[in-house]
Design a protein around this motif. Structure first.
Motif, short mmCIF file in Angstrom:
data_model
loop_
_atom_site.label_atom_id
_atom_site.label_comp_id
_atom_site.label_asym_id
_atom_site.label_seq_id
_atom_site.Cartn_x
_atom_site.Cartn_y
_atom_site.Cartn_z
N ASP A 147 3.80 -1.57 -9.82
CA ASP A 147 3.39 -0.42 -9.65
C ASP A 147 2.00 -0.25 -10.26
O ASP A 147 1.89 -0.60 -11.42
CB ASP A 147 4.33 0.70 -10.41
N MET A 148 1.04 0.34 -9.54
CA MET A 148 -0.27 0.52 -9.82
C MET A 148 -0.30 1.37 -11.27
O MET A 148 -1.05 1.01 -12.22
CB MET A 148 -1.11 1.24 -8.84
N GLY A 149 0.27 2.49 -11.31
CA GLY A 149 0.38 3.23 -12.45
C GLY A 149 0.70 2.55 -13.74
O GLY A 149 0.12 2.60 -14.84
N SER A 150 1.81 1.72 -13.73
CA SER A 150 2.20 0.80 -14.83
C SER A 150 1.31 -0.19 -15.35
O SER A 150 1.01 -0.56 -16.52
CB SER A 150 3.77 0.22 -14.53
N ASN A 190 0.75 -1.27 -0.11
CA ASN A 190 0.02 -0.04 0.10
C ASN A 190 0.98 1.09 -0.07
O ASN A 190 0.65 1.88 -0.84
CB ASN A 190 -0.99 0.03 1.40
N ARG A 191 1.61 1.32 0.93
CA ARG A 191 2.76 2.28 0.97
C ARG A 191 3.60 2.79 -0.31
O ARG A 191 3.65 3.89 -0.80
CB ARG A 191 3.56 2.14 2.13
N TYR A 192 3.81 1.61 -0.90
CA TYR A 192 4.59 1.69 -2.23
C TYR A 192 4.09 1.74 -3.60
O TYR A 192 4.47 1.72 -4.53
CB TYR A 192 5.66 0.72 -2.33
N ASN A 193 2.43 1.80 -3.37
CA ASN A 193 1.42 2.09 -4.49
C ASN A 193 1.70 0.88 -5.46
O ASN A 193 1.68 1.19 -6.60
CB ASN A 193 1.57 3.45 -5.25
N ARG A 194 1.95 -0.36 -4.71
CA ARG A 194 1.84 -1.55 -5.58
C ARG A 194 0.42 -2.35 -5.61
O ARG A 194 -0.08 -2.33 -4.64
CB ARG A 194 3.13 -2.32 -5.28
N LEU A 195 0.05 -3.04 -6.83
CA LEU A 195 -0.93 -3.93 -6.89
C LEU A 195 -0.85 -5.04 -5.91
O LEU A 195 0.15 -5.69 -5.75
CB LEU A 195 -1.25 -4.33 -8.08
N GLN A 196 -1.62 -5.30 -4.96
CA GLN A 196 -1.63 -6.45 -4.10
C GLN A 196 -3.06 -6.91 -4.00
O GLN A 196 -3.70 -6.69 -3.22
CB GLN A 196 -1.31 -5.69 -2.61
#
Length: 223
Positions: A98-101, A16-22
């Motif tokens: 990364d969520m954006g990618s 969550n902190r690193y803005n990654r899909l989880q």
């Protein structure tokens, strides 16, 4: 049987902190995530829960256990039942990215390079279907696959022999799942452009006598 559900989004994790899909990944709670769990546990300490469910991911189980430890109204405290049906959606190849990618890969070919644009142009179901399409292994869950699994989770609750009409049930769940639930069952009555915060509570009634499409009535979102 109508049940009153208190659905908590788990505490903050490192992903969550690193803005990654989880989705099915198991990133641990941060120090803030532990605080999130304890704060919502204090808020819900006076709620008499007859049953407690969570996703079987570590972040959900740890959050749920800390909430139950602080609960003084449930006598006896319910035993936590962790089931895979309440996992977050599975992002397949994109787990941990990364969520954006990831959303660029999913929506870019459709002219919608962000999650928000996919939802705005094609609806929330398309975020799952586009991601599955973009996954080179096609392992990511489609919208149909996701909801079939979640519906089976509610069938598990409906068949719980300990539950009676009007009982209160704790579920520790995930951000995109709660967003999806409110998007599907809450309609325009709720602002659902963003996921609820970590440690927030979404309340809804679940009537097991009705079809799944009619069984859920949202009471509050992300409080």
């Amino acid at each position: 049987m109508k049940l009153h559900i208190y659905a908590v989004r788990h505490g903050q994790t490192y992903f969550n902190r690193y803005n990654r899909l989880q989705g099915w990944s198991n990133a641990p709670l941060t120090a803030q995530g532990i605080t999130d769990a304890d704060e919502v546990g204090k808020r819900l300490s006076q709620i008499n829960f007859r049953a407690a469910y969570s996703s079987d991911t570590d972040r959900a189980q740890v959050t749920a256990q800390r909430i139950l430890k602080l609960n003084i109204a449930s006598q006896p405290r319910p035993e936590l039942k962790a089931i895979m049906n309440f996992r977050e959606q599975f992002y397949g190849y994109f787990e941990g990215q990364d969520m954006g990618s990831a959303w660029l890969a999913a929506g870019g070919p459709h002219g919608a390079p962000t999650y928000t644009q996919i939802v705005k142009q094609f609806g929330l179901a398309a975020t799952r279907d586009f991601l599955k399409e973009a996954d080179p292994f096609h392992d990511a869950e489609s919208d149909t696959e996701y909801w079939r699994r979640v519906e089976q989770g509610f069938q598990v609750i409906a068949s719980d022999p300990q539950l009676l009409d009007n009982d209160r049930v704790l579920i520790v769940w995930h951000g995109n799942s709660l967003l999806s639930l409110v998007h599907r069952f809450g309609g325009s009555a709720y602002e659902h452009s963003e996921r609820p915060k970590n440690g927030s509570v979404t309340c809804f009634d679940f009537d097991s006598n009705l079809s799944f499409e009619e069984s859920i009535r949202i009471v509050s979102y992300g409080q």
